[in-house]
Design a protein around this motif. Structure first.
Motif, short mmCIF file in Angstrom:
data_model
loop_
_atom_site.label_atom_id
_atom_site.label_comp_id
_atom_site.label_asym_id
_atom_site.label_seq_id
_atom_site.Cartn_x
_atom_site.Cartn_y
_atom_site.Cartn_z
N PRO A 26 83.23 9.54 29.44
CA PRO A 26 83.53 8.24 28.87
C PRO A 26 82.35 7.69 28.07
N GLY A 27 82.66 7.10 26.96
CA GLY A 27 81.64 6.44 26.18
C GLY A 27 80.69 7.39 25.49
N SER A 28 81.16 8.59 25.12
CA SER A 28 80.28 9.53 24.47
C SER A 28 80.07 9.09 23.02
N LEU A 29 79.08 8.26 22.81
CA LEU A 29 78.88 7.63 21.50
C LEU A 29 78.46 8.63 20.44
N ASN A 30 77.98 9.81 20.85
CA ASN A 30 77.54 10.81 19.89
C ASN A 30 78.61 11.86 19.60
N ALA A 31 79.85 11.57 20.01
CA ALA A 31 80.92 12.55 19.80
C ALA A 31 81.15 12.78 18.31
N ALA A 32 81.76 13.93 18.03
CA ALA A 32 82.10 14.22 16.64
C ALA A 32 83.03 13.15 16.10
N PRO A 33 82.98 12.86 14.82
CA PRO A 33 83.84 11.81 14.27
C PRO A 33 85.30 12.12 14.49
N ALA A 34 86.06 11.13 14.89
CA ALA A 34 87.49 11.31 15.13
C ALA A 34 88.21 11.51 13.81
N LEU A 35 89.00 12.59 13.75
CA LEU A 35 89.75 12.89 12.53
C LEU A 35 91.21 12.52 12.72
N HIS A 36 91.45 11.44 13.44
CA HIS A 36 92.80 11.02 13.72
C HIS A 36 93.21 9.92 12.74
N SER A 37 94.46 9.65 12.71
CA SER A 37 94.98 8.52 11.95
C SER A 37 96.21 8.03 12.67
N PRO A 38 96.62 6.77 12.44
CA PRO A 38 97.87 6.29 13.06
C PRO A 38 99.05 7.22 12.80
N LYS A 39 99.08 7.83 11.60
CA LYS A 39 100.16 8.74 11.28
C LYS A 39 100.15 9.96 12.20
N ASN A 40 98.95 10.53 12.40
CA ASN A 40 98.83 11.69 13.27
C ASN A 40 99.19 11.35 14.71
N LEU A 41 98.76 10.17 15.17
CA LEU A 41 99.09 9.76 16.52
C LEU A 41 100.60 9.58 16.68
N ARG A 93 96.34 20.72 22.02
CA ARG A 93 96.30 21.23 20.65
C ARG A 93 95.92 20.11 19.68
N TRP A 94 96.50 18.91 19.87
CA TRP A 94 96.20 17.79 18.99
C TRP A 94 94.71 17.44 19.06
N ALA A 95 94.18 17.38 20.29
CA ALA A 95 92.77 17.02 20.46
C ALA A 95 91.86 18.06 19.81
N ALA A 96 92.19 19.33 19.96
CA ALA A 96 91.36 20.38 19.37
C ALA A 96 91.43 20.34 17.85
N GLN A 101 87.70 13.82 21.31
CA GLN A 101 87.38 13.87 22.73
C GLN A 101 88.62 13.49 23.54
N PHE A 102 88.68 13.97 24.77
CA PHE A 102 89.80 13.66 25.63
C PHE A 102 89.35 13.68 27.08
N ALA A 103 90.18 13.11 27.92
CA ALA A 103 89.98 13.16 29.37
C ALA A 103 91.31 13.46 30.02
N ILE A 104 91.26 14.05 31.20
CA ILE A 104 92.45 14.39 31.96
C ILE A 104 92.49 13.48 33.18
N ARG A 105 93.65 12.92 33.45
CA ARG A 105 93.76 12.02 34.60
C ARG A 105 95.00 12.37 35.42
N SER A 106 94.80 12.44 36.74
CA SER A 106 95.94 12.57 37.65
C SER A 106 96.09 11.31 38.48
N GLY A 107 94.96 10.80 39.02
CA GLY A 107 95.02 9.57 39.79
C GLY A 107 94.10 8.48 39.24
#
Length: 499
Positions: A26-41, A93-96, A101-107
């Motif tokens: 969480p909060g990885s401020l140095n992560a690679a720039p997000a290449l997402h867009s509302p359209k992709n989401l 696949r979308w995240a890659a 960045q992503f996280a996995i949550r079960s609880g």
């Protein structure tokens, strides 16, 4: 071997640049720039069988919130409420492909906040079915099931899967890290009953993993190697344990006198009935004020005895005779009634945790040091009930070799855990003093510990965390990581690195 639902696309690892800070840091401020867009989401959302929840939409705040509220300001780009393995594959696949960045949550109970992210939160809680086949002596759970889901399914039967006591903890995280509960000393860890699991790997395959097929090494790693390191588990199969006989619960509190003698006696009781009794023993002050006096420190033990009340009383007699308890609840009941009695939602809110393992027990010198540090507690608005806890984790757990599964801590009788917790009314200075106290207290106790820590009680401040969590099994885990995740897709602050 089963290889199902694999998407007809190239491997995730071939998609674009290598994913940076993927996992759940969480909060990885140095992560690679997000290449997402509302359209992709939106395209991702349309492809899911479940639901993609975006900021501002109904349910987002609830879906984004972690158990440890100190990480509640780490808000995800979106929450993918996955309905099945197909959804998990699409999200990975979308995240890659978008280097997100992503996280996995079960609880959502990761103590160190590794189940939240500023990227895509892949949540499997909606995949929560639990069922069983008594003819095959098997219990089956989907990856989003929690402890309460399992209890609801098995309550009223004579069978159980050894599991944890907090009802909302995700079963996935529990079993992948080992799995402590009040049945561990009698029936083993949760991971010791695991016979098969389905996993979405970094290459996009959805595979069935057990100790007989092509993925035997991965099955070894998934029993204690921690969640989020090798893939996304989607379902589990367990051997069932018969629980037809009654047990005896006990909840006993002693006043602030002869604390050392009581704590020594309670350790002797656990040692002398290693597979029959399971205790959570602790000391704590009777009020939330700073710097409590020694006489304010109470001693308490909670747990269950696998047998009738009269036998439990015989076992507990040395401590009961030493000092008259201020509270004593000792009752015989069914296994499932006992489970309901012993549940807790603790910890909750804002907190910090440290843990170590104890080989045999804490000697007098260690207990004196523990109580001394309790009197140094700097204060806060909450009663610090978890200043020093001994969770019994010997007995049947020790019957398995340290290298038989990735869970390496088979040479220990206890997990020693300590916490600090605070509320919004506590000032930043109060919180800083509590955290400093916790770090200094933890360091002071290390001469009496195995220098091992429970991966399901993670801490961002833990030095040499990889060796502490995995010990002599670390090198093998790193080789398994390289084999199944060579591009390190599943990475976060304390993920296992590839060899």
């Amino acid at each position: 071997m089963r290889d199902s639902n694999a998407l007809p696309r190239r491997n995730f690892l071939q998609a674009g640049a290598a994913l940076l800070y993927a996992g759940s840091y969480p909060g990885s401020l140095n992560a690679a720039p997000a290449l997402h867009s509302p359209k992709n989401l939106r395209a991702l959302g349309r492809s899911l069988h479940g639901r993609l929840v975006l900021p501002g939409e109904m349910g987002y705040a609830m879906a984004a919130a972690p158990n440890n509220a100190r990480y509640a300001d780490i808000l995800p780009l979106a929450v993918a409420m996955c309905a099945d393995a197909h959804d998990v594959q699409l999200c990975l696949r979308w995240a890659a492909e978008h280097r997100q960045q992503f996280a996995i949550r079960s609880g959502g109970h990761n103590y160190a906040g590794f189940s939240t992210t500023r990227g895509l939160l892949i949540d499997v809680k909606a995949m929560n079915k639990v069922w069983y086949d008594l003819d095959k002596n098997r219990g089956y759970i989907q990856a989003g099931a929690c402890n309460q889901d399992m209890a609801d399914a098995f309550s009223g039967t004579n069978f159980a899967i050894p599991s944890g006591r907090c009802p909302t903890v995700g079963a996935s995280g529990l079993v992948l890290g080992g799995g402590w509960g009040f049945s561990a000393t009698h029936a083993g860890l949760t991971c010791d009953s695991l016979v098969q699991t389905d996993v979405v790997l970094a290459n996009g395959q959805h595979v069935s993993v057990d100790d007989r097929g092509d993925y035997r090494d991965l099955f070894w790693a998934l029993r204690g190697g921690g969640g989020g390191n090798f893939g996304v588990n989607t379902a589990f199969s367990f051997e069932l344990h018969e629980v037809k006989d009654d047990v005896t619960i006990f909840n006993i509190v002693w006043p602030g006198e002869k604390q050392i003698e009581l704590l020594m006696a309670l350790q002797d009781i656990q040692r002398n009935h290693a597979c029959q009794i399971s205790t959570r023993t602790k000391a704590y002050p009777d009020a939330p004020g700073a710097h409590p006096k020694h006489a304010q420190l109470l001693v308490a033990t909670l747990g269950q005895f696998f047998g009738p009340r009269e036998k439990a009383l015989e076992a507990l007699a040395p401590a009961l005779k030493l000092v008259k308890p201020s509270k004593s609840d000792i009752r015989q009941m069914s296994y499932w009634q006992a489970r309901d009695y012993l549940i807790t939602d603790d910890p909750n809110g804002m907190y910090d945790v440290r843990s170590s393992y104890v080989a045999d027990g804490l000697p007098r010198e260690a207990l004196e040091r523990m109580l001394h540090w309790m009197t140094k507690w700097p204060g806060g608005s909450l009663l610090p009930q978890n200043m020093g806890i001994l969770f019994a984790i010997g007995g049947k757990v020790r019957d398995v070799a340290c290298d038989a599964t990735a869970y390496v801590h088979r040479n220990a009788n206890y997990i020693f855990e300590m916490e600090s917790a605070w509320a919004p009314i506590d000032s930043p200075d109060v919180v800083r003093r509590q955290q400093a106290w916790l770090s200094e207290y933890f360091a002071a106790m290390q001469p009496f510990m195995l220098r091992q820590s429970y991966v399901n009680f993670p801490s961002r401040e833990l030095p040499h965390w990889a060796n502490a969590y995995y010990g002599t099994n670390l090198a093998r885990l790193m080789r398994v990581k390289k084999k199944y995740d060579p591009g390190n897709l599943f990475t976060f602050e304390q993920s296992i690195p590839p060899a």
